[in-house]
Design a protein around this motif. Sequence first.
Motif, PDB file in Angstrom:
ATOM      1  N   LYS A  46     -12.167 -30.480  20.465  1.00 54.47           N
ATOM      2  CA  LYS A  46     -11.968 -29.265  21.246  1.00 54.47           C
ATOM      3  C   LYS A  46     -11.411 -28.157  20.356  1.00 54.47           C
ATOM      4  CE  LYS A  46      -8.694 -29.528  24.347  1.00 54.47           C
ATOM      5  NZ  LYS A  46      -7.897 -29.703  25.560  1.00 54.47           N
ATOM      6  N   VAL A  47     -10.420 -28.474  19.563  1.00 54.80           N
ATOM      7  CA  VAL A  47      -9.823 -27.495  18.654  1.00 54.80           C
ATOM      8  C   VAL A  47     -10.831 -27.094  17.577  1.00 54.80           C
ATOM      9  CG1 VAL A  47      -7.990 -27.110  16.953  1.00 54.80           C
ATOM     10  CG2 VAL A  47      -7.451 -28.233  19.114  1.00 54.80           C
ATOM     11  N   LYS A  48     -11.555 -28.080  17.042  1.00 57.73           N
ATOM     12  CA  LYS A  48     -12.545 -27.797  15.997  1.00 57.73           C
ATOM     13  C   LYS A  48     -13.646 -26.875  16.542  1.00 57.73           C
ATOM     14  CE  LYS A  48     -14.186 -31.484  14.046  1.00 57.73           C
ATOM     15  NZ  LYS A  48     -14.996 -32.592  13.524  1.00 57.73           N
ATOM     16  N   ASN A  49     -14.133 -27.154  17.748  1.00 57.96           N
ATOM     17  CA  ASN A  49     -15.174 -26.316  18.350  1.00 57.96           C
ATOM     18  C   ASN A  49     -14.669 -24.911  18.631  1.00 57.96           C
ATOM     19  OD1 ASN A  49     -17.102 -28.325  18.282  1.00 57.96           O
ATOM     20  ND2 ASN A  49     -16.672 -29.029  20.354  1.00 57.96           N
ATOM     21  N   THR A  50     -13.433 -24.798  19.064  1.00 56.60           N
ATOM     22  CA  THR A  50     -12.855 -23.479  19.313  1.00 56.60           C
ATOM     23  C   THR A  50     -12.763 -22.693  18.018  1.00 56.60           C
ATOM     24  OG1 THR A  50     -11.605 -24.307  21.196  1.00 56.60           O
ATOM     25  CG2 THR A  50     -10.830 -22.263  20.213  1.00 56.60           C
ATOM     26  N   LYS A  51     -12.296 -23.342  16.959  1.00 58.40           N
ATOM     27  CA  LYS A  51     -12.221 -22.659  15.662  1.00 58.40           C
ATOM     28  C   LYS A  51     -13.601 -22.254  15.172  1.00 58.40           C
ATOM     29  CE  LYS A  51      -7.916 -24.684  13.986  1.00 58.40           C
ATOM     30  NZ  LYS A  51      -7.300 -25.549  12.965  1.00 58.40           N
ATOM     31  N   ARG A  52     -14.588 -23.115  15.390  1.00 59.93           N
ATOM     32  CA  ARG A  52     -15.957 -22.804  14.979  1.00 59.93           C
ATOM     33  C   ARG A  52     -16.486 -21.588  15.737  1.00 59.93           C
ATOM     34  NH1 ARG A  52     -20.400 -23.859  17.279  1.00 59.93           N
ATOM     35  NH2 ARG A  52     -19.594 -25.474  18.642  1.00 59.93           N
ATOM     36  N   LEU A  53     -16.254 -21.543  17.036  1.00 58.40           N
ATOM     37  CA  LEU A  53     -16.689 -20.392  17.831  1.00 58.40           C
ATOM     38  C   LEU A  53     -15.972 -19.120  17.400  1.00 58.40           C
ATOM     39  CD1 LEU A  53     -16.913 -21.992  21.375  1.00 58.40           C
ATOM     40  CD2 LEU A  53     -18.802 -21.150  19.982  1.00 58.40           C
ATOM     41  N   LEU A  54     -14.668 -19.228  17.177  1.00 53.47           N
ATOM     42  CA  LEU A  54     -13.910 -18.052  16.741  1.00 53.47           C
ATOM     43  C   LEU A  54     -14.371 -17.568  15.362  1.00 53.47           C
ATOM     44  CD1 LEU A  54     -10.331 -19.032  17.942  1.00 53.47           C
ATOM     45  CD2 LEU A  54     -11.766 -17.194  18.836  1.00 53.47           C
ATOM     46  N   ASP A 173       0.429 -23.159  13.771  1.00 53.94           N
ATOM     47  CA  ASP A 173       0.355 -22.206  14.889  1.00 53.94           C
ATOM     48  C   ASP A 173      -1.088 -21.949  15.325  1.00 53.94           C
ATOM     49  OD1 ASP A 173       3.092 -21.979  14.926  1.00 53.94           O
ATOM     50  OD2 ASP A 173       3.162 -19.985  14.011  1.00 53.94           O
ATOM     51  N   ILE A 174      -1.985 -21.806  14.348  1.00 54.71           N
ATOM     52  CA  ILE A 174      -3.390 -21.566  14.677  1.00 54.71           C
ATOM     53  C   ILE A 174      -3.950 -22.768  15.440  1.00 54.71           C
ATOM     54  CG2 ILE A 174      -5.726 -21.319  13.698  1.00 54.71           C
ATOM     55  CD1 ILE A 174      -4.148 -18.739  13.472  1.00 54.71           C
ATOM     56  N   GLY A 175      -3.580 -23.967  15.016  1.00 51.94           N
ATOM     57  CA  GLY A 175      -4.031 -25.172  15.723  1.00 51.94           C
ATOM     58  C   GLY A 175      -3.544 -25.199  17.161  1.00 51.94           C
ATOM     59  N   ILE A 176      -2.282 -24.852  17.356  1.00 44.75           N
ATOM     60  CA  ILE A 176      -1.718 -24.832  18.710  1.00 44.75           C
ATOM     61  C   ILE A 176      -2.381 -23.742  19.547  1.00 44.75           C
ATOM     62  CG2 ILE A 176       0.389 -24.352  20.039  1.00 44.75           C
ATOM     63  CD1 ILE A 176       1.954 -25.691  17.682  1.00 44.75           C
ATOM     64  N   CYS A 178      -5.354 -22.435  19.152  1.00 42.36           N
ATOM     65  CA  CYS A 178      -6.745 -22.823  19.436  1.00 42.36           C
ATOM     66  C   CYS A 178      -6.804 -23.887  20.526  1.00 42.36           C
ATOM     67  CB  CYS A 178      -7.443 -23.308  18.172  1.00 42.36           C
ATOM     68  SG  CYS A 178      -7.892 -21.965  17.057  1.00 42.36           S
ATOM     69  N   LYS A 179      -5.820 -24.749  20.548  1.00 44.21           N
ATOM     70  CA  LYS A 179      -5.763 -25.787  21.581  1.00 44.21           C
ATOM     71  C   LYS A 179      -5.598 -25.139  22.965  1.00 44.21           C
ATOM     72  CE  LYS A 179      -3.412 -30.226  22.019  1.00 44.21           C
ATOM     73  NZ  LYS A 179      -2.318 -31.030  21.490  1.00 44.21           N
ATOM     74  N   VAL A 180      -4.749 -24.125  23.052  1.00 48.74           N
ATOM     75  CA  VAL A 180      -4.548 -23.435  24.324  1.00 48.74           C
ATOM     76  C   VAL A 180      -5.783 -22.585  24.656  1.00 48.74           C
ATOM     77  CG1 VAL A 180      -3.139 -21.720  25.541  1.00 48.74           C
ATOM     78  CG2 VAL A 180      -2.041 -23.415  24.059  1.00 48.74           C
ATOM     79  N   LEU A 181      -6.299 -21.877  23.655  1.00 46.09           N
ATOM     80  CA  LEU A 181      -7.467 -21.025  23.874  1.00 46.09           C
ATOM     81  C   LEU A 181      -8.682 -21.839  24.297  1.00 46.09           C
ATOM     82  CD1 LEU A 181      -8.441 -18.083  23.715  1.00 46.09           C
ATOM     83  CD2 LEU A 181      -9.172 -18.569  21.384  1.00 46.09           C
ATOM     84  N   ALA A 182      -8.789 -23.069  23.843  1.00 43.34           N
ATOM     85  CA  ALA A 182      -9.909 -23.935  24.200  1.00 43.34           C
ATOM     86  C   ALA A 182     -10.002 -24.136  25.708  1.00 43.34           C
ATOM     87  CB  ALA A 182      -9.790 -25.289  23.503  1.00 43.34           C
ATOM     88  N   VAL A 183      -8.865 -24.132  26.372  1.00 41.89           N
ATOM     89  CA  VAL A 183      -8.861 -24.284  27.821  1.00 41.89           C
ATOM     90  C   VAL A 183      -9.594 -23.111  28.463  1.00 41.89           C
ATOM     91  CG1 VAL A 183      -7.387 -24.376  29.873  1.00 41.89           C
ATOM     92  CG2 VAL A 183      -6.737 -25.631  27.801  1.00 41.89           C
ATOM     93  N   TYR A 184      -9.343 -21.906  27.962  1.00 45.63           N
ATOM     94  CA  TYR A 184     -10.013 -20.714  28.494  1.00 45.63           C
ATOM     95  C   TYR A 184     -11.460 -20.628  28.022  1.00 45.63           C
ATOM     96  CZ  TYR A 184      -5.382 -19.035  29.800  1.00 45.63           C
ATOM     97  OH  TYR A 184      -4.137 -18.902  30.351  1.00 45.63           O
ATOM     98  N   LEU A 185     -11.697 -20.989  26.784  1.00 41.85           N
ATOM     99  CA  LEU A 185     -13.017 -20.807  26.172  1.00 41.85           C
ATOM    100  C   LEU A 185     -13.996 -21.911  26.566  1.00 41.85           C
ATOM    101  CD1 LEU A 185     -14.557 -18.944  24.278  1.00 41.85           C
ATOM    102  CD2 LEU A 185     -13.725 -20.308  22.374  1.00 41.85           C
ATOM    103  N   LEU A 186     -13.553 -23.142  26.508  1.00 40.03           N
ATOM    104  CA  LEU A 186     -14.442 -24.274  26.773  1.00 40.03           C
ATOM    105  C   LEU A 186     -14.265 -24.860  28.172  1.00 40.03           C
ATOM    106  CD1 LEU A 186     -13.960 -26.068  23.333  1.00 40.03           C
ATOM    107  CD2 LEU A 186     -15.768 -24.465  23.989  1.00 40.03           C
ATOM    108  N   GLY A 187     -13.220 -24.425  28.858  1.00 40.90           N
ATOM    109  CA  GLY A 187     -13.002 -24.889  30.223  1.00 40.90           C
ATOM    110  C   GLY A 187     -12.472 -26.303  30.320  1.00 40.90           C
TER     111      GLY A 187
END
Length: 188
Positions: A46-54, A173-176, A178-187
């Motif tokens: 989830k974090v890896k995919n969020t970072k990839r999208l960002l 911090d970026i990992g944390i 992205c973990k929170v942002l993944a909830v909004y981005l990936l649902g």
Amino acid sequence: MTGDNVTQKNLLTEKEIAKIAAREAVKVFMEESRKHDIAAEKERDKVKNTKRLLSSYRRAKARMLEEVEFSEDEKMDLRWRFVEDLMGSASSVVSRSEMTMISDEKRRKEDAYLIRCIEKAVELYGKECQEIGSEEVKRRFRELRMMYLEEKIYTVQQIAETENISEKTVYKDIGIACKVLAVYLLGI
């Protein structure tokens, strides 16, 4: 002697029961351990995919600004020009040019969708950070924006210097974030 044989039989039965119970406990433990590993892997993905999208955000945005979207009339005109230029093999040229335009238009729509999704997720995450009010949470949001979203490209070292923290803290911090942002981005 008969009493000793009955006691010995009961002991063996109790030992066998204990062995079976131990085996079952190990099976349950292994299954739970496997489930935990799968959940941890999904979290990392989830974090890896969020970072990839960002990471693709700036490129998608730049492509959107550089590309000119053709109107339907312009698309039709371009198709006829292809046909006129290559009268001998008009059908293959039309189909190739048509496919090129379709794929370009599809990529453009996907880029626009990606940009909207990322911007909306970041907006919601920013609101959450403001509501929480913690300086640490706000710093993480700023770091995320600098790392992935700002027009100016920041290195981890520049972010660390700007925020007056270590590079290791930036990565954490970026990992944390992205973990929170993944909830909004990936649902999820």
